[in-house]
Design a protein around this motif. Sequence first.
Motif, PDB file in Angstrom:
ATOM      1  N   ALA A 142       0.820  -1.220   0.000  1.00  0.00           N
ATOM      2  CA  ALA A 142       0.000   0.000   0.000  1.00  0.00           C
ATOM      3  C   ALA A 142       0.849   1.264   0.000  1.00  0.00           C
ATOM      4  CB  ALA A 142      -0.942  -0.007   1.198  1.00  0.00           C
ATOM      5  N   ILE A 143       2.118   1.168   0.420  1.00  0.00           N
ATOM      6  CA  ILE A 143       3.007   2.345   0.368  1.00  0.00           C
ATOM      7  C   ILE A 143       4.127   2.126  -0.652  1.00  0.00           C
ATOM      8  CG2 ILE A 143       2.482   3.115   2.716  1.00  0.00           C
ATOM      9  CD1 ILE A 143       5.214   1.921   3.570  1.00  0.00           C
ATOM     10  N   GLY A 144       3.905   1.174  -1.545  1.00  0.00           N
ATOM     11  CA  GLY A 144       4.824   0.987  -2.662  1.00  0.00           C
ATOM     12  C   GLY A 144       6.078   0.192  -2.370  1.00  0.00           C
ATOM     13  N   LEU A 145       6.063  -0.656  -1.325  1.00  0.00           N
ATOM     14  CA  LEU A 145       7.223  -1.476  -0.981  1.00  0.00           C
ATOM     15  C   LEU A 145       6.884  -2.954  -1.111  1.00  0.00           C
ATOM     16  CD1 LEU A 145       8.533   0.414   2.190  1.00  0.00           C
ATOM     17  CD2 LEU A 145       9.279   0.694  -0.183  1.00  0.00           C
ATOM     18  N   SER A 146       7.843  -3.731  -1.630  1.00  0.00           N
ATOM     19  CA  SER A 146       7.587  -5.156  -1.853  1.00  0.00           C
ATOM     20  C   SER A 146       8.866  -5.964  -1.673  1.00  0.00           C
ATOM     21  CB  SER A 146       7.039  -5.386  -3.267  1.00  0.00           C
ATOM     22  OG  SER A 146       7.041  -6.755  -3.597  1.00  0.00           O
ATOM     23  N   ARG A 147       8.731  -7.147  -1.143  1.00  0.00           N
ATOM     24  CA  ARG A 147       9.896  -8.028  -1.004  1.00  0.00           C
ATOM     25  C   ARG A 147      10.345  -8.570  -2.363  1.00  0.00           C
ATOM     26  NH1 ARG A 147       8.240 -12.972   2.725  1.00  0.00           N
ATOM     27  NH2 ARG A 147       6.458 -11.753   3.433  1.00  0.00           N
ATOM     28  N   GLN A 148       9.480  -8.513  -3.364  1.00  0.00           N
ATOM     29  CA  GLN A 148       9.837  -8.998  -4.697  1.00  0.00           C
ATOM     30  C   GLN A 148      10.561  -7.948  -5.539  1.00  0.00           C
ATOM     31  OE1 GLN A 148       6.540  -9.777  -3.540  1.00  0.00           O
ATOM     32  NE2 GLN A 148       7.275 -11.832  -2.994  1.00  0.00           N
ATOM     33  N   SER A 149      10.584  -6.712  -5.106  1.00  0.00           N
ATOM     34  CA  SER A 149      11.152  -5.640  -5.920  1.00  0.00           C
ATOM     35  C   SER A 149      12.675  -5.769  -6.031  1.00  0.00           C
ATOM     36  CB  SER A 149      10.803  -4.273  -5.322  1.00  0.00           C
ATOM     37  OG  SER A 149      11.401  -3.238  -6.064  1.00  0.00           O
ATOM     38  N   VAL A 150      13.169  -5.553  -7.265  1.00  0.00           N
ATOM     39  CA  VAL A 150      14.614  -5.546  -7.463  1.00  0.00           C
ATOM     40  C   VAL A 150      15.183  -4.143  -7.294  1.00  0.00           C
ATOM     41  CG1 VAL A 150      14.576  -7.544  -8.983  1.00  0.00           C
ATOM     42  CG2 VAL A 150      14.305  -5.259  -9.968  1.00  0.00           C
ATOM     43  N   ASP A 151      14.307  -3.163  -7.222  1.00  0.00           N
ATOM     44  CA  ASP A 151      14.701  -1.773  -7.000  1.00  0.00           C
ATOM     45  C   ASP A 151      14.826  -1.538  -5.501  1.00  0.00           C
ATOM     46  OD1 ASP A 151      15.027   0.950  -6.798  1.00  0.00           O
ATOM     47  OD2 ASP A 151      13.251   1.479  -7.975  1.00  0.00           O
ATOM     48  N   ALA A 152      16.025  -1.214  -5.044  1.00  0.00           N
ATOM     49  CA  ALA A 152      16.257  -1.049  -3.611  1.00  0.00           C
ATOM     50  C   ALA A 152      15.365   0.023  -3.009  1.00  0.00           C
ATOM     51  CB  ALA A 152      17.724  -0.711  -3.358  1.00  0.00           C
ATOM     52  N   GLU A 153      14.988   1.016  -3.806  1.00  0.00           N
ATOM     53  CA  GLU A 153      14.142   2.095  -3.303  1.00  0.00           C
ATOM     54  C   GLU A 153      12.739   1.604  -2.965  1.00  0.00           C
ATOM     55  OE1 GLU A 153      14.916   5.355  -2.760  1.00  0.00           O
ATOM     56  OE2 GLU A 153      17.019   4.888  -3.183  1.00  0.00           O
ATOM     57  N   LYS A 154      12.301   0.535  -3.616  1.00  0.00           N
ATOM     58  CA  LYS A 154      10.933   0.036  -3.434  1.00  0.00           C
ATOM     59  C   LYS A 154      10.909  -1.370  -2.836  1.00  0.00           C
ATOM     60  CE  LYS A 154       9.273   2.716  -7.405  1.00  0.00           C
ATOM     61  NZ  LYS A 154       8.605   2.660  -8.728  1.00  0.00           N
ATOM     62  N   ALA A 155      12.020  -1.789  -2.306  1.00  0.00           N
ATOM     63  CA  ALA A 155      12.158  -3.168  -1.843  1.00  0.00           C
ATOM     64  C   ALA A 155      12.042  -3.294  -0.333  1.00  0.00           C
ATOM     65  CB  ALA A 155      13.494  -3.740  -2.310  1.00  0.00           C
ATOM     66  N   LEU A 156      11.826  -4.514   0.104  1.00  0.00           N
ATOM     67  CA  LEU A 156      11.836  -4.880   1.515  1.00  0.00           C
ATOM     68  C   LEU A 156      12.815  -6.027   1.716  1.00  0.00           C
ATOM     69  CD1 LEU A 156       8.026  -5.041   2.421  1.00  0.00           C
ATOM     70  CD2 LEU A 156       9.642  -3.264   3.137  1.00  0.00           C
ATOM     71  N   TYR A 157      13.451  -6.021   2.866  1.00  0.00           N
ATOM     72  CA  TYR A 157      14.282  -7.149   3.283  1.00  0.00           C
ATOM     73  C   TYR A 157      13.767  -7.577   4.645  1.00  0.00           C
ATOM     74  CZ  TYR A 157      18.493  -9.973   4.028  1.00  0.00           C
ATOM     75  OH  TYR A 157      19.378 -11.019   4.240  1.00  0.00           O
ATOM     76  N   ILE A 158      13.498  -8.875   4.805  1.00  0.00           N
ATOM     77  CA  ILE A 158      12.774  -9.358   5.974  1.00  0.00           C
ATOM     78  C   ILE A 158      13.568 -10.452   6.687  1.00  0.00           C
ATOM     79  CG2 ILE A 158      10.604 -10.345   6.797  1.00  0.00           C
ATOM     80  CD1 ILE A 158       9.330  -9.389   4.157  1.00  0.00           C
ATOM     81  N   THR A 159      13.686 -10.321   8.000  1.00  0.00           N
ATOM     82  CA  THR A 159      14.308 -11.359   8.805  1.00  0.00           C
ATOM     83  C   THR A 159      13.645 -11.371  10.182  1.00  0.00           C
ATOM     84  OG1 THR A 159      16.425 -12.260   9.568  1.00  0.00           O
ATOM     85  CG2 THR A 159      16.156  -9.867   9.693  1.00  0.00           C
ATOM     86  N   ASN A 160      14.072 -12.278  11.034  1.00  0.00           N
ATOM     87  CA  ASN A 160      13.526 -12.418  12.383  1.00  0.00           C
ATOM     88  C   ASN A 160      14.647 -12.413  13.413  1.00  0.00           C
ATOM     89  OD1 ASN A 160      10.636 -12.691  12.068  1.00  0.00           O
ATOM     90  ND2 ASN A 160      10.971 -14.725  11.211  1.00  0.00           N
ATOM     91  N   VAL A 161      14.274 -12.167  14.655  1.00  0.00           N
ATOM     92  CA  VAL A 161      15.242 -12.291  15.750  1.00  0.00           C
ATOM     93  C   VAL A 161      15.736 -13.727  15.838  1.00  0.00           C
ATOM     94  CG1 VAL A 161      15.585 -12.108  18.243  1.00  0.00           C
ATOM     95  CG2 VAL A 161      14.238 -10.368  17.039  1.00  0.00           C
ATOM     96  N   LEU A 162      14.810 -14.685  15.789  1.00  0.00           N
ATOM     97  CA  LEU A 162      15.155 -16.104  15.801  1.00  0.00           C
ATOM     98  C   LEU A 162      15.005 -16.678  14.402  1.00  0.00           C
ATOM     99  CD1 LEU A 162      15.002 -15.757  18.890  1.00  0.00           C
ATOM    100  CD2 LEU A 162      13.800 -17.948  18.994  1.00  0.00           C
ATOM    101  N   THR A 163      15.907 -17.560  14.044  1.00  0.00           N
ATOM    102  CA  THR A 163      15.841 -18.198  12.725  1.00  0.00           C
ATOM    103  C   THR A 163      15.307 -19.623  12.804  1.00  0.00           C
ATOM    104  OG1 THR A 163      18.174 -18.771  13.015  1.00  0.00           O
ATOM    105  CG2 THR A 163      17.670 -16.813  11.693  1.00  0.00           C
ATOM    106  N   TRP A 164      15.045 -20.106  14.020  1.00  0.00           N
ATOM    107  CA  TRP A 164      14.475 -21.442  14.212  1.00  0.00           C
ATOM    108  C   TRP A 164      13.137 -21.301  14.939  1.00  0.00           C
ATOM    109  CZ3 TRP A 164      17.247 -24.897  11.590  1.00  0.00           C
ATOM    110  CH2 TRP A 164      18.620 -24.707  11.440  1.00  0.00           C
ATOM    111  N   ARG A 165      12.165 -22.103  14.565  1.00  0.00           N
ATOM    112  CA  ARG A 165      10.827 -22.001  15.158  1.00  0.00           C
ATOM    113  C   ARG A 165      10.802 -22.524  16.593  1.00  0.00           C
ATOM    114  NH1 ARG A 165       5.687 -25.949  14.230  1.00  0.00           N
ATOM    115  NH2 ARG A 165       4.129 -24.692  15.318  1.00  0.00           N
TER     116      ARG A 165
END
Length: 243
Positions: free
Chosen positions: A123-146
């Motif tokens: 809704a604000i023009g950001l996506s994890r699929q975007s190759v443009d760094a200006e419109k991209a998201l990078y996502i991680t977690n504090v824990l990497t194991w469930r």
Amino acid sequence: MGVDEPMGDGPVDRFEIAARPQPVVPPPAAPVLQLSADDDQSARVAEAERLAGSAMTLDALAAAQEAFDGIELKKGARNFCFADGNPKARVLILGEAPGDEEDRQGRPFVGRAGQLLDRMFDAIGLSRQSVDAEKALYITNVLTWRPPGNRDPQPDEIAMSLPFVRRHIELAAPDLIVLMGNIACDAAIGRRGILRLRGNWATAFGRPALPMTHPAYLLRNPPAKREAWADLLSLSARLEGSS
């Protein structure tokens, strides 16, 4: 009864008894040093810091963190969930821990909460699929194991994950961080109470950070989406102002 010495039928050579060698008693064995629970945790955190600090790329960090055996959650999880999206993005989203679907796919935020997260940022023009760094998201977690049963991460689990989180953010070098939920706020700024923290910019890992309510909370409490939208607009304005 007045008896002060027993007497036998035969004579006893008491000089021979005195000369008889006495058995050698070995010295007591040195005690085995046992590490306390605190010492053990400190050693594992130190090992996590060593591994994280030696990683010069995100791929190397992922390999080091996946190989780290200091966190017990690894034994019960199906997949390692390192990150998703564009690592060159200006915005990094730091969540809490993988859920069931994330554990199944090995990627963060892919369940129902992740689907809502994608719609929110789209809704604000950001996506994890975007190759443009200006419109991209990078996502991680504090824990990497469930954590089992999707329980909250425990303090020792957060402590052993933090060296990797810090290095992750150093290597990705985002302009802004979004702290999704209480666990992310606890790990990044040492505070909880997301309903008080949300919408108020802070500093985490040396970068501007915006606490937001977790999408899972929004699914349970739809009226809270109004405040989440205000936070998204604040993030969008901050991005435009720092462009």
